[in-house]
Write a protein that holds these residues in place. Structure first.
Motif, PDB file in Angstrom:
ATOM      1  N   LEU A 654       0.859  -1.181   0.000  1.00 51.25           N
ATOM      2  CA  LEU A 654       0.000   0.000   0.000  1.00 51.25           C
ATOM      3  C   LEU A 654       0.899   1.236   0.000  1.00 51.25           C
ATOM      4  O   LEU A 654       1.658   1.471   0.943  1.00 51.25           O
ATOM      5  CB  LEU A 654      -0.902   0.011   1.233  1.00 51.25           C
ATOM      6  N   ASN A 655       0.812   2.016  -1.085  1.00 49.62           N
ATOM      7  CA  ASN A 655       1.586   3.250  -1.208  1.00 49.62           C
ATOM      8  C   ASN A 655       0.714   4.426  -0.778  1.00 49.62           C
ATOM      9  O   ASN A 655      -0.359   4.662  -1.345  1.00 49.62           O
ATOM     10  CB  ASN A 655       2.017   3.464  -2.666  1.00 49.62           C
ATOM     11  N   ILE A 656       1.170   5.156   0.238  1.00 49.70           N
ATOM     12  CA  ILE A 656       0.465   6.358   0.680  1.00 49.70           C
ATOM     13  C   ILE A 656       1.409   7.521   0.426  1.00 49.70           C
ATOM     14  O   ILE A 656       2.438   7.671   1.100  1.00 49.70           O
ATOM     15  CB  ILE A 656       0.069   6.255   2.168  1.00 49.70           C
ATOM     16  N   LEU A 657       1.049   8.355  -0.571  1.00 48.74           N
ATOM     17  CA  LEU A 657       1.959   9.350  -1.112  1.00 48.74           C
ATOM     18  C   LEU A 657       1.470  10.761  -0.848  1.00 48.74           C
ATOM     19  O   LEU A 657       0.310  10.995  -0.520  1.00 48.74           O
ATOM     20  CB  LEU A 657       2.094   9.151  -2.633  1.00 48.74           C
ATOM     21  N   SER A 658       2.376  11.723  -1.060  1.00 41.62           N
ATOM     22  CA  SER A 658       2.014  13.137  -1.017  1.00 41.62           C
ATOM     23  C   SER A 658       1.511  13.569  -2.390  1.00 41.62           C
ATOM     24  O   SER A 658       1.472  12.785  -3.338  1.00 41.62           O
ATOM     25  CB  SER A 658       3.238  13.974  -0.621  1.00 41.62           C
ATOM     26  N   ARG A 659       1.131  14.847  -2.500  1.00 41.51           N
ATOM     27  CA  ARG A 659       0.666  15.384  -3.779  1.00 41.51           C
ATOM     28  C   ARG A 659       1.684  15.181  -4.901  1.00 41.51           C
ATOM     29  O   ARG A 659       1.307  14.955  -6.051  1.00 41.51           O
ATOM     30  CB  ARG A 659       0.389  16.890  -3.668  1.00 41.51           C
ATOM     31  N   VAL A 660       2.938  15.288  -4.562  1.00 39.89           N
ATOM     32  CA  VAL A 660       3.966  15.208  -5.605  1.00 39.89           C
ATOM     33  C   VAL A 660       4.455  13.790  -5.820  1.00 39.89           C
ATOM     34  O   VAL A 660       5.432  13.553  -6.538  1.00 39.89           O
ATOM     35  CB  VAL A 660       5.163  16.137  -5.266  1.00 39.89           C
ATOM     36  N   GLY A 661       3.795  12.796  -5.183  1.00 43.58           N
ATOM     37  CA  GLY A 661       4.130  11.404  -5.431  1.00 43.58           C
ATOM     38  C   GLY A 661       5.233  10.863  -4.576  1.00 43.58           C
ATOM     39  O   GLY A 661       5.781   9.785  -4.862  1.00 43.58           O
ATOM     40  N   LYS A 662       5.589  11.571  -3.494  1.00 44.25           N
ATOM     41  CA  LYS A 662       6.628  11.100  -2.575  1.00 44.25           C
ATOM     42  C   LYS A 662       5.963  10.281  -1.466  1.00 44.25           C
ATOM     43  O   LYS A 662       4.847  10.590  -1.041  1.00 44.25           O
ATOM     44  CB  LYS A 662       7.380  12.270  -1.954  1.00 44.25           C
ATOM     45  N   PRO A 663       6.646   9.227  -0.953  1.00 44.12           N
ATOM     46  CA  PRO A 663       6.075   8.457   0.162  1.00 44.12           C
ATOM     47  C   PRO A 663       5.792   9.356   1.359  1.00 44.12           C
ATOM     48  O   PRO A 663       6.653  10.148   1.764  1.00 44.12           O
ATOM     49  CB  PRO A 663       7.164   7.428   0.472  1.00 44.12           C
ATOM     50  N   ARG A 664       4.566   9.243   1.913  1.00 49.34           N
ATOM     51  CA  ARG A 664       4.187  10.102   3.036  1.00 49.34           C
ATOM     52  C   ARG A 664       3.950   9.301   4.308  1.00 49.34           C
ATOM     53  O   ARG A 664       4.175   9.770   5.402  1.00 49.34           O
ATOM     54  CB  ARG A 664       2.935  10.903   2.682  1.00 49.34           C
TER      55      ARG A 664
END
Length: 817
Positions: A654-664
């Protein structure tokens, strides 16, 4: 049974009825002040109209009534009437029809005088003259060669196509019957109500019988249907056919299980006391001599006749087939056999005419056979063979979609039930519309109206009445309460996916739907197809509504392309975006700050592509490719002031990312993702796994697991503070249980309409659509007919709501809530 309805019964076929209570005649002039005081003497029908302009539009758009655009009284309602189309009442008005002779009717329109009711200043080709006759002053108005006569009496505007009628009103010669006044004043919330003076029924080619007295009704008109219901009253002062059902309890009508689909019509009447029913009929006919037939009919609850192209038939439905067979034994002998059914000769062909006239008048039923608890009597063996074949092949009225549609308007038990099939109701219709010649009516085709039904259910000294006549394509169930059918549109091909509502702030509600040839349709709220567009392949998932440059647009993806279309079907600049590799998930649309700065996410296997509203690739989005196939459309979740983009992989990551696609958020556990999208609940990310486990992930990556005690058909959805779960037939909305009937259900869907949340769900076997509010209450009028997941959206009004769903194959249904 001959021609059931004659021209004199025309209003009964098209206008069912409310209760009227009879009183004595009063010959004193009326006190003026209400619209009722100006109703012409001897009027045939009075229409009470709340919104005259809406009614004109409804009648013009009705596919049955519009066939009579050149006839009366249809022309009185339409915008083609030069005078009436210029009327703009702001309150209730009356339209009265007086029959002048067999081919001519006159109208009289009555409304309270208001400032803008009738303005002629801007009209051309008009002449206004003031006349004085019999010491009464009035105006003669000529508009485009149409002449009418008007006057203002005690602040009431009256206009009539007949000079004599207007003079009679000026001289206080109006409808004074106390019964009419009582019927007129009956409360009704319907926008279109009609009051009808009693008419005679043409029961056969040579006989007419008085059927009922003053009547009233409410009428519902949609583009594909004409449905009404109410009550009618008979009086004891003169013989009236309705009274033969006195003291009889309406019984269940099963004639539809016997009537072949290609019949021209049928009649069914019921009784629970055969001897008393026959006594009432003899009294109506003025006979004293009794016919000894109760041995046959004592075990019978339903009798009727069927009209076929090849002949006619009479049927009995027995509550004890053995008793009925024994009573018939002395009249029959075996003649022949067809498909293992004995066809016997019947020695008393005049029995039914003697017993049940005027309901049954034929005297030639020479053959009899039994089908389950039906005993059927026919004129010929050919007719017998057709009925047997159709019954065994289930080719009967009951099996048709249009009967099932109509049956929802009817009671299962009634005193008298009349079917008119294959458009064979022109005699009655021509009477209603005062068509001047049979040649004129013969030019009109009613083939698209396979069934019209009129039902009477006797109750003390009155009868409940229901009329239903619907176009063949109108297969949706009739609805009640606050739900009505707006349109039922049949496409050229079967529907692919589910229809959706597309709301445009300037043009109300539209429907978008794709068929199996990949053609996309854009349909108005009234059921008109504005445009269609051929696409390369099926649309993936739902179509998204996006607002670009102040206009609503449609955004979606197919396996080959990403489209944005305007409401005219034109492609936005820069679109479609074509792809060499297949798109594998439905389009995701993110609007982080609700300002229209959209981000569109395309998934191709492991890859993620992000576009802006110009169709350009968004640079700087750091997550371009997953390590395994992406199994759900990416989701945007906002918690507090933080945005998260959530992407689930086939590997369980499960990838939970920021707006810019960085791992958050770092998630240490892998999950076996189900189809249920990842959601937000109580500021945690929620994953439902295939093992029926509910996994919660906090914003700092902590995980808690809960084993769910659920069945095989489970769904979880949440929108803001509204949470919905479905566990087989157990629907819970914010914890409140709504136990649905056992069945197969679509996934519950949540919709925000006019700042309220609604939940829709469809049972696909019984084809019932349910809609609940956020409190878990089923909305009034539901369930309604539908065969797919339903979509809700805003209607054309401050609080109106529309629902769109599949009907039968290829049919799109829209309901208004």
């Amino acid at each position: 049974m001959g021609k059931i309805f004659g021209k004199q019964l025309a209003f009964l076929l098209f206008i069912p009825i409310l209760l009227g209570i009879f009183g004595s005649c009063d010959n004193t002039p009326p006190k003026t002040g209400t619209l009722m005081d100006f109703v012409p003497e001897n009027t045939s029908v009075v229409f009470k109209i709340s919104n005259f302009e809406n009614l004109q539009a409804d009648i013009q758009n009705n596919s049955l009534l519009s066939k009579f655009e050149k006839t009366l009284p249809y022309s009185f309602f339409t915008e083609k009437a030069a005078l009436l189309k210029n009327l703009h009442p702001t309150s209730q008005s009356l339209l009265c029809i007086n029959k002048v002779n067999d081919s001519v009717s006159a109208y009289t329109y009555i409304s309270k005088q208001t400032k803008n009711l009738f303005q002629l200043d801007s009209l051309k080709n008009k002449t206004i003259e003031t006349l004085t006759l019999d010491e009464q002053s009035f105006q003669r108005i000529t508009i485009d060669k149409e002449i009418a006569y008007s006057a203002i009496i005690d602040s009431t505007f009256v206009v009539s196509s007949s000079q004599q009628i207007l003079l009679d009103i000026l001289n206080r010669k109006t409808e004074r019957n106390e019964t009419f006044k009582k019927v007129f004043n009956l409360p009704s919330s319907n926008e279109f109500t009609a009051l009808i003076r009693g008419n005679k029924v043409a029961l056969n080619d040579s006989t007419k019988a008085a059927f009922t007295s003053w009547s009233a009704m409410d009428i519902a008109i949609t583009p594909e249907s004409f449905v009404a219901s109410g009550i009618t009253l008979a009086t004891d002062s003169i013989p009236q056919l309705l009274n033969v059902f006195e003291d009889q309890v309406p019984q269940q009508n099963d004639a539809s299980a016997l009537v072949p689909t290609d019949a021209l019509g049928a009649v069914s009447f019921t009784f629970n006391d055969a001897e008393k029913f026959q006594k009432n009929l003899r009294k109506f006919r003025g006979e004293k001599e009794a016919v000894q037939t109760t041995g046959i009919f004592g075990s019978v609850s339903e009798v009727g006749s069927i009209q076929l192209k090849v002949g006619s038939a009479v049927f009995l439905k027995s509550i004890d087939a053995a008793l009925t067979a024994d009573a018939l034994a002395r009249y029959v002998s075996v003649k022949n056999s067809f498909r293992e059914i004995d066809i016997k000769s019947f020695s008393e062909p005049q029995l039914f005419q003697k017993t049940f006239s005027p309901f049954i008048t034929s005297k030639n039923e020479n053959y009899v056979f039994q089908l389950e608890n039906f005993f059927v009597f026919t004129e010929s063996e050919i007719t017998a063979q057709q009925i047997i074949s159709d019954f065994q092949n289930n080719n009967t009225l009951k099996s048709t979609s249009y009967f099932k549609n109509t049956a929802t308007d009817l009671s299962s038990a009634s005193s008298l039930l009349i079917f008119k099939m294959k458009g064979e109701f022109s005699e009655a219709i021509s009477g209603f519309f005062n068509v001047k010649s049979s040649a004129e009516i013969d030019k009109i085709s009613f083939d698209e109206f396979p069934l019209a039904v009129l039902q009477f259910s006797y109750d003390r000294n009155f009868a409940h009445v229901t009329l239903s006549c619907k176009e063949a394509g109108a297969v949706a169930k009739s609805v009640s309460g606050t739900v009505s059918e707006k349109f039922n549109l049949k496409l050229d091909n079967a529907i692919l996916g589910n229809p959706q509502i597309f709301n445009n702030q300037n043009n109300g509600s539209n429907v978008v739907v794709q068929d199996v040839t990949n053609k996309l349709y854009f349909i108005t709220e009234s059921g008109k197809t504005l445009w269609s567009k051929n696409l390369d392949s099926p649309i993936l998932g739902a179509i998204e509504a996006v607002n670009i440059s102040g206009n609503k647009n449609l955004a979606f993806a197919t396996k080959d392309a990403f489209y944005i279309l305007d409401r005219n079907g034109k492609e936005a600049k820069g679109f479609p975006v074509k792809f060499k590799d297949n798109v594998t998930q439905p389009l995701s649309v993110f609007d982080y700050d609700n300002n229209g700065n959209y981000r569109f996410i395309i998934v191709q296997g492991k890859e993620v592509l992000m576009y802006d509203k110009a169709g350009k690739t968004v640079k700087g989005f750091g997550f371009e490719k997953a390590k395994s196939k992406i199994v759900q459309s990416p989701v945007h979740i906002r918690m507090g002031n933080k945005d998260y983009i959530v992407i689930a992989e086939e590997s369980g990551k499960l990838n939970i990312l920021s707006r810019v696609g960085k791992p958050r958020v770092s998630v240490s556990k892998n999950f076996n993702f189900a189809e249920i999208p990842i959601a937000e609940e109580d500021n945690t990310f929620v994953v439902i796994t295939k093992e029926n486990t509910k996994e919660r992930i906090s914003q700092d990556g902590k995980i808690s697991s809960q084993k769910l005690d659920i069945g095989t058909n489970y769904w979880f959805a949440i929108d803001g503070n509204v949470k919905v779960t479905l566990d087989d037939n157990l629907l819970r909305i914010n914890g409140k249980l709504a136990e649905l009937p056992l069945g197969v259900y679509t996934k519950p869907q949540l919709f925000n309409v006019h700042r309220n949340t609604y939940i829709s769900i469809t049972e696909t076997q019984e084809k019932k659509v349910y809609v609940f509010n956020k409190n878990g209450d089923l909305l009034n009028g539901f369930p309604v007919y539908g065969t797919s997941a339903a979509f809700l959206g805003e209607g054309n009004g401050n609080s109106s709501k529309n629902l769109v769903v599949k009907g039968d194959e290829g049919n799109v249904l829209m309901y208004s809530l």
